[in-house]
Design an enzyme around this catalytic site. Sequence first.
Site, short mmCIF file in Angstrom:
data_model
loop_
_atom_site.label_atom_id
_atom_site.label_comp_id
_atom_site.label_asym_id
_atom_site.label_seq_id
_atom_site.Cartn_x
_atom_site.Cartn_y
_atom_site.Cartn_z
CG HIS A 24 -2.29 10.54 4.44
ND1 HIS A 24 -3.12 10.37 5.99
CD2 HIS A 24 -1.17 9.61 4.72
CE1 HIS A 24 -3.47 8.27 6.22
NE2 HIS A 24 -2.53 8.31 5.48
CB CYS A 65 -2.24 -1.64 4.97
SG CYS A 65 -3.28 -0.91 3.41
CG HIS A 67 -3.75 4.66 9.70
ND1 HIS A 67 -4.49 4.82 8.40
CD2 HIS A 67 -2.73 5.21 9.31
CE1 HIS A 67 -4.15 5.58 7.19
NE2 HIS A 67 -2.73 5.77 8.10
CD GLU A 85 -8.13 -2.44 3.74
OE1 GLU A 85 -7.66 -3.38 3.11
OE2 GLU A 85 -8.10 -1.44 4.43
CD GLU A 110 0.07 6.19 3.86
OE1 GLU A 110 -0.08 7.39 5.06
OE2 GLU A 110 -0.67 5.93 3.30
CD GLU A 112 1.16 4.44 6.97
OE1 GLU A 112 -0.49 5.15 6.45
OE2 GLU A 112 1.14 3.60 6.37
#
Length: 171
Positions: A24, A65, A67, A85, A110, A112
């Site tokens: 990041h 959201c 990874h 979450e 970010e 992605e």
Amino acid sequence: MKAQVILVNEHDEETGLMEKMEAHEKGLLHRAFSVFVLNDKGEMLLQQRALDKYHSGGLWTNACCSHPLPGETVEAATHRRLAEEMGFDCPLRELFQFTYRTEFDNGLIEHEYDHVWVGFYNGEIHPDPIEVHAFHYLPIDEILRQLTATPEQFTSWFRLAFPKVIDQLRE
């Protein structure tokens, strides 16, 4: 061991691994996913990210959201993170993928390759307070109204993915 992300090229082919914060900081393209959840009323579940997240804290976004972990499929990761979450899991299907890049005020980037998934759920929600500040279901039209009136209250990836999600769900 610090969390790692899977670096990818523009075709989502793995090119290596890197510590999440370093990826990041450098703005390197990495694999991610976004999960959108609706209920039987056609309302979408939104979460407000925890206020102290490393970026986009306090902003509203999709159900979850994150990874995938090294060696983990995107599908397995969606179910793992939805449970971690939001405290529930549900059947999910992949809708589409897209790439985006956002630079934040704190210097993080970010970048992605985002796999977008959708599911339907009507049960109880028990979010992790470390990840989620608040949550609610909203009608699609109300989300569209809020996105138009106050786009800065939503994450960058949500603003990009939401219209495509709605288009695909209406097909």
